[in-house]
Design an enzyme around this catalytic site. Structure first.
Site, PDB file in Angstrom:
ATOM      1  N   ASP A 327      45.103  85.672  -6.765  1.00  0.00           N
ATOM      2  CA  ASP A 327      45.465  86.950  -6.786  1.00  0.00           C
ATOM      3  C   ASP A 327      44.508  87.838  -6.944  1.00  0.00           C
ATOM      4  O   ASP A 327      43.418  87.330  -7.744  1.00  0.00           O
ATOM      5  CB  ASP A 327      46.452  87.043  -8.193  1.00  0.00           C
ATOM      6  N   GLU A 364      43.971  86.819  -1.946  1.00  0.00           N
ATOM      7  CA  GLU A 364      44.259  88.236  -1.768  1.00  0.00           C
ATOM      8  C   GLU A 364      43.314  89.030  -2.066  1.00  0.00           C
ATOM      9  O   GLU A 364      42.628  89.076  -3.311  1.00  0.00           O
ATOM     10  CB  GLU A 364      45.649  88.498  -2.652  1.00  0.00           C
TER      11      GLU A 364
END
Length: 674
Positions: A327, A364
């Protein structure tokens, strides 16, 4: 989360994969990154500022020793457990063993001492300097009583795992799901990893190659997205705990599905975050949207980096997952000579050799920089893939007409064509939303990465859930427009990803939901409404994240899947994925082989070798550009009304939709001869 609160089907991708993992640096040395639970029964904790550390252990009642094993059932309620814990807890002091580590030694020879070698199911907690609360283990593998309760001894080696050689899924189809809402229980309650197993055959029939689970790390309350997790190796108990994950992984692998887990290493949630009590896990040298940055380059960072490597190793090696989605890696701020991500990439390359199966890291990143997927040996961060938000933005804004926020620079057919062929729109160019030049260009001629190194999607948890009402993009579109948009994703060059339920145009939204205790819960509700009010939304239209109905409204209704328009869209998704699997042109990872012809602002043609894909959002549709005659083209698939000529041959679309054609063998041979 980026700009917002928050055998592979690929042909020829192995060169990029090999380049990414060739000649990795030696893995960093350091202390054992995981608590030893499988060999000598040692319990240990890193607490460099503590003078003394105690551990409180509660041996499970008779019959509870196997409670953490797959398929076992607990015979005592939590209340009984707490009663037992108060009566029978044993407190021991840990010994300092250097470098800030404290260890409970057990030589395994004293059979009369039930805590000398803690057994599976034993509950334990640490207390620092004989003062304050009993705290869970920062490296806990299970938190059956929640994030503030004691940890539980788990031995992952006891979980059954069928033989699995692994698989690469670069260029294949990834499917993102949220365990709690993907497959609700029969009574409408929270979905679990076991209920999700019951829907894996649907994913196989759809043509999925890998399942990506939203975060599982234990978080406060029963329901949430998982990005406020605080125990990075403990599977959320409402989902079934680590034993249920082992069952899920085994079931997925038995069906040929790889399993990817979304992990959050850039911050911990505010409730239950006890890491700071144990050591310098965070540093004020860096600020993130969640507060101080994770300590990757300040005093004590060697141990923190080892901890994060240990988190990754636990999921990939001990729990036998196939990949991790990392993330918001741009918030892993690291000024040390070697960035943590590069260090992790090299470590994972060694674990691949150790396990004999491919392991995948997906980042990401908000930076729009291909250095993220450039091999470490060539100065990159070594990620195997990264999410390509610009592709999403370009498709979404073009098909929906939305231009607010970070869609401001997107929406035109020209921008759409650029992202389909070069991935990033902001590639060293001005980003109006950010107010500065942003990104770096993707080089289609490089062998450092390829099209499969980028993950493209029409929907994901962020792009849906961070809308005020959590409405899906397909709920804004006609079926023909939806079909056109997803065709660009599934037949495009990047690795495609789907989000749960979009394949049948589900009616369920995906909203932001939480289950925090007060006063944090009320603060989250107020903050969410204030955020969207500033963007012009009526705050009364913003669902309360704390309301259970916000969660249940987001649960998929599987009964609708095979009905009417839902069934038609599901069939289209299956058709497109079938074409992607069957036609080599559609899994060619070379961006240099991708072409786009813009017909007008409402229609374009995506060219993948001999396969041409016409998509249109226009009410009147569009004609297929002249390239030979209609008789020279084979219609492979279509969605929406078709245009035909006097001989009833298909020449285009009569309305919004998609048309996939291929030059016939005779036409192709003629073209080659000429």
């Amino acid at each position: 989360m980026s700009e917002h609160a928050s055998d592979t089907t690929g042909t020829g991708t192995e060169a990029a994969r090999t380049a990414s993992s060739s000649s990795p640096a030696r893995p960093p040395s350091g202390p054992a990154p995981l608590p030893v639970r499988d060999a000598d029964g040692v319990l240990e904790v890193w607490a460099p500022r503590a003078r003394t550390v105690q551990v409180r252990l509660t041996v499970p009642p008779r019959g509870e020793e196997t409670a953490a094993l797959p398929g076992s059932a607990r015979t005592h309620s939590h209340a009984q457990w707490h009663t037992h814990a108060e009566a029978d807890a044993v407190v021991r002091s840990l010994e300092p063993v250097g470098d800030g580590w404290h260890r409970l030694r057990g030589d395994g020879t004293d059979a009369e001492d039930p805590v000398a070698v803690p057994s599976t199911g034993t509950r334990y907690a640490f207390r620092l300097d004989e003062d304050g609360d009993w705290l869970p283990d920062p490296r806990s593998l299970a938190q059956p009583d929640g994030v503030h309760g004691p940890s539980e001894v788990v031995r992952p080696r006891l979980f059954p795992h069928a033989p699995w050689e692994g698989r690469s899924f670069r260029g294949g189809v990834v499917y993102e799901l949220h365990v709690g809402t993907f497959a609700p229980s029969a009574d409408g309650g929270t979905g679990t990893l076991d209920t999700a197993i019951e829907r894996l055959d649907h994913l196989v029939a759809l043509g999925v190659d890998a399942v990506e689970l939203m975060p599982l790390a234990a978080f406060p309350g029963e329901r949430g997205w998982g990005y406020d997790g605080v125990d990075l190796m403990a599977v959320h108990p409402a989902y079934g705990g680590p034993a249920a994950l082992a069952r899920f992984v085994e079931a997925a692998h038995a069906r040929g599905l790889a399993v990817v887990l979304d992990v959050v290493l850039n911050h911990l949630g505010p409730d239950g975050n006890h890491l700071g009590a144990f050591g310098p896990y965070f540093t004020d040298r860096h600020e993130t949207p969640w507060g101080w940055g994770v300590n990757l380059d300040d005093a004590g960072s060697d141990q923190v980096r080892a901890f994060l490597r240990g988190v990754a190793r636990f999921w990939l090696v001990h729990m036998q997952l196939d990949g991790l989605r990392l993330d918001a890696v741009h918030e892993l701020q690291d000024d040390s000579p070697r960035h943590f991500l590069a260090e992790l990439a090299d470590a994972v390359a060694h674990w691949e050799a150790e396990t004999g199966r491919p392991l995948t890291l997906i980042a990401e990143s908000d930076r729009n920089d291909p250095v993220t997927v450039t091999p470490t040996a060539r100065g990159g961060l070594g990620m195997d893939m990264q999410w390509a938000d610009d592709v999403h933005h370009a498709v979404h804004a073009w098909i929906s007409g939305e231009r607010q926020g970070y869609y401001v620079d997107f929406g035109s057919a020209e921008v759409l064509a650029r992202t389909l062929t070069r991935v990033f729109e902001h590639a060293g160019t001005l980003s109006t939303f950010r107010g500065r030049v942003w990104g770096a260009p993707v080089d289609p001629s490089t062998d450092a990465y390829d099209a499969h190194s980028f993950v493209a999607f029409l929907e994901d948890h962020d792009q849906v859930g961070n809308r005020a009402r959590g409405d899906r993009v397909h709920q804004l579109l006609s079926p023909g427009e939806h079909a056109a948009a997803i065709t660009l994703i599934l037949l495009g060059a990047p690795t495609p990803m789907l989000f749960q339920g979009e394949e049948w145009a589900c009616t369920a939204p995906f909203r932001y939901f939480t289950d925090h205790a007060e006063p944090l819960g009320s603060m989250v509700t107020a903050g969410r409404r204030e955020e969207f009010a500033q963007m012009g939304w009526d705050s009364s239209d913003v669902p309360d994240p704390q309301a259970r109905s916000t969660f249940t409204d987001s649960s998929l209704d599987w009964e609708e899947r095979d009905e009417g328009a839902h069934a038609s869209m599901l069939a289209w998704y299956r058709t497109l994925i079938g074409l992607r699997r069957a036609l080599p042109e559609l899994t060619d990872p070379d961006l240099g082989h991708v072409g786009v012809d813009v017909l007008d602002e409402e229609s374009l043609v995506l060219r993948r070798g001999d396969v041409h894909v016409l998509v249109s959002r226009a009410e009147g549709g569009a004609g297929m550009p002249a390239s030979g005659t209609a008789a020279d083209r084979e219609v492979l698939a279509s969605f929406g009304a078709l245009r035909r000529d006097a001989q009833e041959l298909v020449v285009g679309l009569a309305g919004p939709g998609a048309l996939v054609v291929r030059r016939s063998d005779a036409a192709a041979q003629s073209a080659e001869a000429s």
